[in-house]
Design an enzyme around this catalytic site. Structure first.
Site, PDB file in Angstrom:
ATOM      1  N   LYS A 118      19.575  56.267  29.804  1.00 45.58           N
ATOM      2  CA  LYS A 118      19.446  55.145  30.750  1.00 45.58           C
ATOM      3  C   LYS A 118      18.171  54.332  30.474  1.00 45.58           C
ATOM      4  O   LYS A 118      18.206  53.102  30.503  1.00 45.58           O
ATOM      5  CB  LYS A 118      19.391  55.658  32.200  1.00 45.58           C
ATOM      6  N   ARG A 141      20.794  57.629  43.213  1.00 45.56           N
ATOM      7  CA  ARG A 141      21.028  58.988  42.740  1.00 45.56           C
ATOM      8  C   ARG A 141      21.757  59.834  43.772  1.00 45.56           C
ATOM      9  O   ARG A 141      22.058  60.993  43.512  1.00 45.56           O
ATOM     10  CB  ARG A 141      19.674  59.637  42.478  1.00 45.56           C
ATOM     11  N   ARG A 165      12.014  65.385  23.464  1.00 49.01           N
ATOM     12  CA  ARG A 165      11.517  64.101  23.954  1.00 49.01           C
ATOM     13  C   ARG A 165      10.003  64.139  24.141  1.00 49.01           C
ATOM     14  O   ARG A 165       9.456  65.068  24.710  1.00 49.01           O
ATOM     15  CB  ARG A 165      12.196  63.781  25.284  1.00 49.01           C
ATOM     16  N   ARG A 183       6.957  65.458  29.006  1.00 48.80           N
ATOM     17  CA  ARG A 183       6.993  65.358  30.467  1.00 48.80           C
ATOM     18  C   ARG A 183       7.037  66.757  31.068  1.00 48.80           C
ATOM     19  O   ARG A 183       7.768  67.605  30.579  1.00 48.80           O
ATOM     20  CB  ARG A 183       8.249  64.596  30.896  1.00 48.80           C
ATOM     21  N   ARG A 209      17.637  70.137  36.664  1.00 46.19           N
ATOM     22  CA  ARG A 209      17.895  68.712  36.911  1.00 46.19           C
ATOM     23  C   ARG A 209      19.361  68.373  36.654  1.00 46.19           C
ATOM     24  O   ARG A 209      19.940  67.543  37.361  1.00 46.19           O
ATOM     25  CB  ARG A 209      16.967  67.860  36.043  1.00 46.19           C
TER      26      ARG A 209
HETATM   27  P1  ADP Z   1      15.735  61.548  34.343  1.00 45.30           P
HETATM   28  O1  ADP Z   1      16.803  60.501  34.515  1.00 45.30           O
HETATM   29  O2  ADP Z   1      15.409  61.847  32.928  1.00 45.30           O
HETATM   30  O3  ADP Z   1      15.954  62.777  35.196  1.00 45.30           O
HETATM   31  P2  ADP Z   1      13.805  60.029  35.918  1.00 45.30           P
HETATM   32  O4  ADP Z   1      12.570  59.499  35.303  1.00 45.30           O
HETATM   33  O5  ADP Z   1      14.869  59.065  36.353  1.00 45.30           O
HETATM   34  O6  ADP Z   1      14.339  61.058  34.858  1.00 45.30           O
HETATM   35  O7  ADP Z   1      13.421  60.931  37.195  1.00 45.30           O
HETATM   36  C1  ADP Z   1      12.436  61.923  37.147  1.00 45.30           C
HETATM   37  C2  ADP Z   1      12.293  62.560  38.503  1.00 45.30           C
HETATM   38  O8  ADP Z   1      11.871  61.574  39.448  1.00 45.30           O
HETATM   39  C3  ADP Z   1      13.576  63.141  39.106  1.00 45.30           C
HETATM   40  O9  ADP Z   1      13.819  64.461  38.660  1.00 45.30           O
HETATM   41  C4  ADP Z   1      13.280  63.067  40.595  1.00 45.30           C
HETATM   42  O10 ADP Z   1      12.400  64.104  40.997  1.00 45.30           O
HETATM   43  C5  ADP Z   1      12.517  61.767  40.712  1.00 45.30           C
HETATM   44  N1  ADP Z   1      13.407  60.600  40.951  1.00 45.30           N
HETATM   45  C6  ADP Z   1      13.557  59.506  40.160  1.00 45.30           C
HETATM   46  N2  ADP Z   1      14.431  58.638  40.695  1.00 45.30           N
HETATM   47  C7  ADP Z   1      14.869  59.180  41.851  1.00 45.30           C
HETATM   48  C8  ADP Z   1      15.801  58.780  42.861  1.00 45.30           C
HETATM   49  N3  ADP Z   1      16.470  57.617  42.769  1.00 45.30           N
HETATM   50  N4  ADP Z   1      15.995  59.616  43.913  1.00 45.30           N
HETATM   51  C9  ADP Z   1      15.325  60.779  44.033  1.00 45.30           C
HETATM   52  N5  ADP Z   1      14.458  61.220  43.120  1.00 45.30           N
HETATM   53  C10 ADP Z   1      14.210  60.439  42.027  1.00 45.30           C
END
Ligand code: ADP
Length: 180
Positions: free
Chosen positions: A13, A88, A127, A155, A166
């Site tokens: 994404k 999400r 990554r 990360r 996750r």
């Molecule tokens: P990825 O898509 O690789 O899991 P992100 O950078 O989108 O990574 O998200 C990292 C973390 O940030 C998630 O595991 C969550 O804890 C938090 N997070 C990000 N976006 C949201 C969201 N829309 N709702 C709830 N938590 C979020």
């Protein structure tokens, strides 16, 4: 142009979102990136979000919705945005519908990126991110150039165990959005 990129962690994404944002001339709103910046800056938002993120859990909807509303108010986002990592949960998706409707905006499309779980674990274990630029690399598929190789970091939530968690959270909370 209002476009949602839906997909498991590591589906791509962020990478595709940046390309699309450039192509379409609208900003990418990546909730994960905004949260990581806040954690690094030690703001109230960062303090609230950190423990959820490190554990691979979702940050509560009210926190996320506040930062999305703010990001959409920015001048650059007047004509649209690419949403990466948001919504999400079905609750977040319903709230986004309301936020957009309130402002007379409309969603143009949702793109679902589908990648097998094994490929995701492999992508995420390799990554690495350059903390100076935010650029994302992969040790095998897109190795960091020598000039930045020493400073790239993993990360904290990209450890194999947290990635698996996750993915489980994605299946339980976010995958139902495809149907929605
Ligand atoms: P990825 O898509 O690789 O899991 P992100 O950078 O989108 O990574 O998200 C990292 C973390 O940030 C998630 O595991 C969550 O804890 C938090 N997070 C990000 N976006 C949201 C969201 N829309 N709702 C709830 N938590 C979020």
């Amino acid at each position: 142009m209002h476009l949602i990129l839906l997909g498991a962690p590591g589906a791509g994404k962020g990478t595709q979102g940046s390309l699309l944002a450039e192509r379409l001339g609208v900003p990418k709103i990546a909730t994960g990136d905004i949260l990581r910046l806040a954690v690094r800056a030690g703001t109230d938002l960062g303090l609230k979000a950190r423990s959820y993120m490190d554990a691979g859990e979702l940050v509560p909807d009210d926190v996320i919705l506040g930062l999305v509303r703010e990001a959409l108010r920015a001048d650059a986002a007047r004509t649209g945005a690419i949403f990466d990592g948001f919504p999400r949960t079905v609750g977040q998706a319903r709230a986004l519908q309301e936020i957009l409707a309130d402002e007379g905006r409309a969603l143009n499309a949702v793109l679902a990126l589908e990648v097998p779980a094994d490929a995701i674990v492999e992508r995420m274990s390799g990554r690495r991110t350059d903390p100076a630029t935010g650029e994302v690399y992969h040790l095998r598929h897109n190795p960091p150039p020598p000039a930045v190789a020493d400073r790239v970091i993993q990360r904290p939530d990209d450890s194999v165990e947290t990635v698996r968690h996750r993915l489980a959270v994605y299946d339980a909370m976010t995958a139902p959005l495809v149907e929605f």
